[in-house]
Motif scaffolding. Structure first.
Motif, PDB file in Angstrom:
ATOM      1  N   GLU A  57       0.862  -1.180   0.000  1.00 15.76           N
ATOM      2  CA  GLU A  57       0.000   0.000   0.000  1.00 15.76           C
ATOM      3  C   GLU A  57       0.893   1.222   0.000  1.00 15.76           C
ATOM      4  OE1 GLU A  57      -2.992   1.339  -1.118  1.00 15.76           O
ATOM      5  OE2 GLU A  57      -3.550  -0.565  -0.215  1.00 15.76           O
ATOM      6  N   HIS A  64       3.803   0.817   2.886  1.00 11.50           N
ATOM      7  CA  HIS A  64       3.745  -0.448   3.605  1.00 11.50           C
ATOM      8  C   HIS A  64       4.011  -1.543   2.579  1.00 11.50           C
ATOM      9  CE1 HIS A  64       1.965   0.673   7.514  1.00 11.50           C
ATOM     10  NE2 HIS A  64       1.456   1.677   6.827  1.00 11.50           N
ATOM     11  N   CYS A 124      -4.175  -5.197   7.719  1.00 10.94           N
ATOM     12  CA  CYS A 124      -3.738  -3.874   8.198  1.00 10.94           C
ATOM     13  C   CYS A 124      -3.163  -3.042   7.059  1.00 10.94           C
ATOM     14  CB  CYS A 124      -2.690  -4.018   9.296  1.00 10.94           C
ATOM     15  SG  CYS A 124      -3.347  -4.622  10.848  1.00 10.94           S
ATOM     16  N   GLN A 128      -4.907   0.663   5.018  1.00 11.62           N
ATOM     17  CA  GLN A 128      -4.267   1.973   5.050  1.00 11.62           C
ATOM     18  C   GLN A 128      -4.987   2.986   4.171  1.00 11.62           C
ATOM     19  OE1 GLN A 128      -1.635   3.263   6.939  1.00 11.62           O
ATOM     20  NE2 GLN A 128      -2.265   1.457   8.058  1.00 11.62           N
ATOM     21  N   ARG A 131      -8.174   4.447   5.667  1.00  8.44           N
ATOM     22  CA  ARG A 131      -8.055   5.271   6.866  1.00  8.44           C
ATOM     23  C   ARG A 131      -7.945   6.748   6.560  1.00  8.44           C
ATOM     24  NH1 ARG A 131      -3.493   3.220  10.554  1.00  8.44           N
ATOM     25  NH2 ARG A 131      -4.374   4.789  11.907  1.00  8.44           N
TER      26      ARG A 131
END
Length: 132
Positions: A57, A64, A124, A128, A131
């Motif tokens: 990401e 990430h 997770c 990203q 978010r």
């Protein structure tokens, strides 16, 4: 035991590493065509080195990257390879990036999956974009 890699006659366990790294001064340079080209370059680099991208990401100011790699590939070598090649190529292809003294910080975060599952880290990393 985790997944294994049988590239040679011996069977070697694979490692999953979660990397987090940023452009210098957390500048928001990873957008538009730069983001697309960065992803292409990372995919090429990983394919050439037998590193499997489990999740990636790219945010405007950080990346990430969750990789499946051999234990013989050190995290510092992986980051040096990815940062070195992407910095050189992106700065060649995008003139506005040449104004920066350097593209990446010298630092990075890496976590090898152990106590949390690979699926959790993938979720997770993929979350990203949602978010912010």
């Amino acid at each position: 035991m985790g997944q294994e890699y049988s590239h040679t006659k011996t069977t070697i366990p694979l490692i999953n590493d979660h990397f987090l790294f940023c452009p210098r001064w957390r500048r928001k340079v990873l957008v538009g065509q730069v983001e697309s080209r960065f992803k292409e370059l990372v995919s090429e680099i990983c394919a050439q080195n037998d590193w499997l991208i489990l999740a990636m990401e790219v945010m405007p100011d950080h990346v990430h990257l969750f990789l499946h790699c051999l234990p013989t590939d050190s995290p510092s070598r992986i980051m040096a390879t990815i940062k070195g090649i992407t910095s050189r190529r992106l700065r060649q292809e995008f003139p506005h990036l040449r104004q920066l003294p350097c593209l990446w910080t010298r630092f990075f975060f890496v976590s090898t999956t152990g106590n949390i599952s690979s699926d959790t880290i993938c979720r997770c990393v993929e979350a990203q974009k949602k978010r912010g």
